[in-house]
Scaffold this active site. Structure first.
Site, PDB file in Angstrom:
ATOM      1  N   GLY A   1      -9.949  20.562   3.849  1.00 41.07           N
ATOM      2  CA  GLY A   1     -10.773  21.178   4.881  1.00 41.07           C
ATOM      3  C   GLY A   1     -12.144  21.628   4.431  1.00 41.07           C
ATOM      4  N   ASP A   2     -12.372  21.674   3.117  1.00 44.30           N
ATOM      5  CA  ASP A   2     -13.694  22.056   2.593  1.00 44.30           C
ATOM      6  C   ASP A   2     -13.865  21.441   1.206  1.00 44.30           C
ATOM      7  OD1 ASP A   2     -16.179  23.192   2.288  1.00 44.30           O
ATOM      8  OD2 ASP A   2     -15.433  25.209   1.846  1.00 44.30           O
ATOM      9  N   LEU A   3     -13.719  20.122   1.134  1.00 41.13           N
ATOM     10  CA  LEU A   3     -13.672  19.424  -0.143  1.00 41.13           C
ATOM     11  C   LEU A   3     -15.080  19.084  -0.634  1.00 41.13           C
ATOM     12  CD1 LEU A   3     -11.277  18.608  -1.950  1.00 41.13           C
ATOM     13  CD2 LEU A   3     -11.492  16.294  -1.065  1.00 41.13           C
TER      14      LEU A   3
ATOM     15  N   ASN B   1     -16.046  22.899  -4.817  1.00 39.32           N
ATOM     16  CA  ASN B   1     -14.629  23.258  -4.860  1.00 39.32           C
ATOM     17  C   ASN B   1     -13.777  22.318  -5.696  1.00 39.32           C
ATOM     18  OD1 ASN B   1     -14.845  25.567  -3.250  1.00 39.32           O
ATOM     19  ND2 ASN B   1     -14.743  24.364  -1.371  1.00 39.32           N
TER      20      ASN B   1
END
Length: 287
Positions: free
Chosen positions: A189-191, A195
């Protein structure tokens, strides 16, 4: 005043082996992250982020039980439960490695190595999405989520935009109408690049772990592929798509539609969390 000063007593208790003045602090969209030698402390930036901590812990425990081929942070301690006066926090294990520098991709061999590992990462997440335990713990993408997202942007963010910004946003939101409802893969969802951590061996990067699973769901892998493209550009994304056999037209269309909403997603989260700094940044191209 720095977080090292305002939270000195708490950080000294949670990171007793570290010098408070030498701690590295990173600011994410939802948390301030204080990095110790072998653990990190996540301090929610808003009440909404604090309320989501139990969900984050449950998701991380579920991910820790999977054979993903890379490390995920393990919850070690949570504090500041609702109804107490204690500052909310979450202590996680620290994963070694650093985000990949953009100029590292100037080397063709590095690009090939990184693309292959991203393809392996996404394949592992897709396989994990079929497991009964994971499907029982992780949230499923809601039916009609993109339609509701578009409605919320129009209702909550359009009043903050210029006429030109609303026209741009409307084009981006209309593209979401064709997205299917998929819930078979684990999606980070927030790659984004910040991260994903890498360690270097013999001149090549090796994926060591993935951070920040706040938005993990069972959803469409096109969301994570869109984040890879936004972080590293078309060349790397194209190689990942080929290696993972995701380069057909339908996937490309979904990736493009989702990627165009990233700033709007940031702005909507920020508005609801009361985070003015992230709101201004998300709406920069719509004002």
């Amino acid at each position: 005043m720095s977080i090292r000063t305002t939270h000195r007593a708490l950080l000294s208790r949670l990171l007793p082996d570290d010098n408070p003045h030498q701690l590295t602090v990173r600011q994410g969209q939802f948390h301030l992250v204080v990095m110790g030698t072998d653990r990190v402390v996540c301090l929610p930036r808003t009440r909404a982020a604090a309320a989501r901590l139990p969900h984050r812990v449950a998701a991380l425990h579920a991910l820790a039980g999977l054979d993903l081929g890379f490390r995920t942070p393990e919850p070690l301690l949570q504090g500041g439960a609702h109804g107490t006066d204690e500052e909310p926090f979450l202590v996680l294990s620290r994963i070694p490695g650093e985000p990949l520098e953009t100029d590292a991709l100037d080397d063709a061999e590095v690009v090939d190595t990184v693309a292959a590992q991203y393809a392996k990462l996404l394949s592992a997440l897709a396989r994990s999405g079929t497991g009964a335990t994971v499907r029982a713990v992780l949230p499923h993408a809601a039916e009609g989520q993109w339609r509701r997202f578009a409605e919320n942007v129009r209702a909550e963010l359009f009043p903050l935009m210029s006429d030109r910004g609303r026209l741009r946003a409307e084009r981006e939101l209309t593209a979401l109408d064709s997205l299917p409802h998929l819930t078979r893969a684990v999606v980070h969802g927030d790659l984004g690049a910040e991260n994903v951590l890498w360690e270097w061996t013999h001149g090549l990067p090796h994926l060591s772990g993935v951070l920040d699973w706040d938005d993990v769901t069972l959803s469409d892998p096109a969301e994570d592929l869109a984040a890879i493209g936004a972080s590293y550009g078309h060349e790397l994304l194209e190689r990942v798509l080929i290696l993972g056999d995701w380069s057909h037209h339908g996937f490309l269309t979904r990736i493009a539609a989702i990627r165009s909403t990233f700033a709007l997603q940031q702005a909507l989260y920020a508005l609801r969390d009361g985070d003015e700094e992230e709101l201004v940044d998300g709406l920069a191209d719509y004002r």
